[in-house]
Design an enzyme around this catalytic site. Structure first.
Site: not given
Lengths: 388, 215
Positions: A159, A325, A358
């Site tokens: 991320s 995601d 995610h």
């Protein structure tokens, strides 16, 4: 590349984090210069004699330096990436020297809005300059210098951590042997900026936020920060994962109450996520760090071309995305792969099939671990590190 | 063909046609294998020839298996993902038994000889006598032990014969440096691929190609 006078401050009894104080200015992208700054960090394992086994783990928006197998001093829980870091794990603390630093702007000991501005003796609050992903990396570079590491064996992160990984390879191409940007992107999309803006507005709408000046009042914008976290948490999951975990199940009741209590399990879960978050995270930090993500656009930093940004990299890359995601979807990783191909970088790219969204990079995903292990073992052989 | 957890096929068990491909590649080359499957050829080249081996594979399971084994492989397909590579960025680009499954084989072939200083291409020969006989006698789309798909589920959408392929190379000014005509097991015949007999007897063909650059 050497520091003028680095000192590690372990001494202060009320200071529980390992901290490096860098007594030299840090010129930020916004034009402001921090006269000095602190990088709070943790290390796991030992640096080898050749100083060739160091792995820098870059944490995500709501993470911190407590990534490994230990008890977090604030939450009392174990580190956020113990699925990956530990003895015998993919990032084996018996083979690698693992470093994780709290990002600049963070709230776990590194210089950020809740820390005291040495010039005024008061918390920075909104007087803290706006920082970028590149600024975070600049601060990390000083830590890596201080630890006596020239080339990192690996820079890895998911991320926002993936953004830092990319920034490292673009700005310090000779200091990264391998790079693993997970569930990331080379720029923040309009949708991602939009979600961050919702979070920021929730914080700023809370009267207790008080324009960021709340540290002395003893009452922070906990409701606003909690709502920000709840909204963000939805984006870290997937529709399937939410449905699998909660469906339309009711929370400790057999019928809906015709009111606005948390009737549904999913509501109760989100409220819980919001409540535990405010105990460990500073609302102003949340504003600054989300802003840093929004401003990230690696191509724009290099004349609009992602390939130009990555042109000088020598690193072996492994990009990983997750099928479910929708915050940093696979095409974002593929765009980076295409740019790396255009500069004939050594790149692997794997999309892991999962319904966990995610956050899959934080969870138990055997295929993800096997990919990481295979890639890192291959790199270790090329780096001359022993492979079991 | 090793599945998950296993080791990549040892050299001795490398498919016969892949052994012929490997024999064409000098030590220390930089190689891109397009459609690399589970990385059998790449692993062999990296281990026994010190090759800088990269791969591209469409199937996710194939890619994951490769990366698990420490190979540098990305998910992608020959039709869409070759255009990003700069010209002459590899010594050899390999496309093994995949050309007939691409949407735009002509463009793919052009990309192969652009990206690689040399390209190695193998494909099944639709001019083989079994194919011809099958269509002529049965009046049905041919199925052979080597190409056992039915017409409605075959991934092979652009079949060609050895002579068709040679004609396309001529068309694109691609030089055939070497060519091998093979039986189903990958054993070579000594036949000129421009000869009609090769087109009749070969079940597959293997070409070493290059395109001379003017600039």
């Amino acid at each position: 590349m050497s520091l003028t006078s680095p000192t590690i401050d372990f001494s202060s009894p009320q200071e529980r984090h390992d901290r490096l104080t860098v007594a030299e200015p840090l010129a930020l992208d916004c034009g402001v210069s921090l006269p000095s700054y602190i990088v709070a960090y943790r290390t796991y394992g030992a640096l080898n004699a050749a100083r060739s086994n160091a792995v820098l783990v870059c944490h995500a928006l709501s993470g911190d330096q407590y990534a490994g197998p230990e008890t977090h001093p604030v939450t009392g829980k174990t580190g956020w990436w113990t699925t990956v870091i530990g003895p015998g794990k993919v990032l084996d603390t018996e083979r690698y020297f693992i470093v994780c630093a709290n990002v600049l702007g963070g709230c776990m000991g590194s210089t950020g809005p809740m820390e005291v501005n040495p010039a005024t003796g008061k918390p920075w609050g909104l007087t803290f300059p706006v920082i970028t992903i590149a600024d975070m990396v600049r601060a990390q570079v000083k830590l890596i210098d201080h630890l006596g590491i020239d080339t990192l064996f690996c820079v890895i992160g998911g991320s926002m951590g993936a953004m830092q990984v990319l920034e490292w390879t673009a700005s310090y191409p000779n200091r990264v042997f391998s790079a693993v940007p997970i569930a990331g992107a080379a720029r923040h999309s309009a949708q991602n900026i939009a979600f961050h803006e919702v979070g920021r507005q929730a914080i700023m709408a809370d009267p207790d936020w008080n324009n960021g000046d709340y540290y002395a009042s003893g009452r922070g914008p906990e409701r606003g920060l909690s709502v920000a976290r709840m909204a963000a948490h939805i984006t870290y999951l997937s529709e399937q994962a939410l449905h699998r975990k909660f469906g339309r199940n009711l929370q400790d009741r057999r019928k809906v109450t015709y009111g606005f209590d948390a009737d549904f399990q999913v509501e109760s879960y989100l409220r819980h996520q919001g409540n535990i978050f405010v105990e460990r995270f500073d609302a102003n930090s949340y504003l600054y760090i989300t802003r840093a993500c929004d401003y990230f656009d690696l191509a724009a930093e290099h004349g609009g071309s992602l390939a130009s940004a990555l042109r000088d990299t020598k690193a072996r890359f492994c990009l990983i995305s997750f099928t479910s995601d929708w915050l940093y979807p696979t095409p974002e990783s593929k765009a980076i792969v295409h740019a790396l191909n255009a500069v004939t970088a050594n790149v692997s790219f794997v999309e892991i099939a999962t319904d966990k969204g995610h956050d899959a990079f934080l969870l138990d995903e055997p295929e993800f671990f096997a990919t990481l292990r295979g890639f890192l073992d291959g790199c270790a052989r090329h780096r001359g590190l022993a492979v079991p | 063909m090793s599945a998950d957890g296993g080791t990549v096929a040892a050299a001795s068990s490398l498919r016969a046609d892949l052994q012929l491909v490997a024999a064409m590649i000098p030590n220390g080359s930089r190689v891109l294998d397009v459609g690399c499957g589970e990385g059998e050829l790449l692993a062999h080249l990296a281990r026994s020839k010190g090759v800088d081996a990269r791969g591209m594979e469409l199937s996710q399971s194939g890619v994951n298996a490769c990366v698990r084994h420490g190979l540098s492989v990305i998910q992608g397909d020959a039709d869409h993902d070759l255009q990003d590579y700069p010209s002459a960025s590899f010594d050899y680009v390999v496309l093994s038994q995949t050309l007939q499954a691409t949407y735009r084989p002509r463009l793919v072939l052009e990309n192969l000889v652009r990206i690689g200083r040399r390209a190695i291409v193998s494909f099944p020969n639709f001019g083989h006598w079994r194919m011809r006989l099958g269509l002529m006698l049965d009046g049905r789309m041919p199925r052979t032990p080597f190409l056992a798909y039915s017409w409605y589920d075959t991934p092979n959408i652009h079949f060609c014969t050895v002579m068709d392929f040679v004609a396309l190379c001529d068309d694109l000014d691609v030089t055939v440096e070497r060519s091998l005509t093979l039986d189903r097991h990958g054993r070579p015949f000594r036949l000129n691929p421009r000869a009609g007999l090769a087109n009749l007897l070969a079940e597959q063909a293997l070409f070493l190609l290059r395109r001379d650059r003017t600039s």
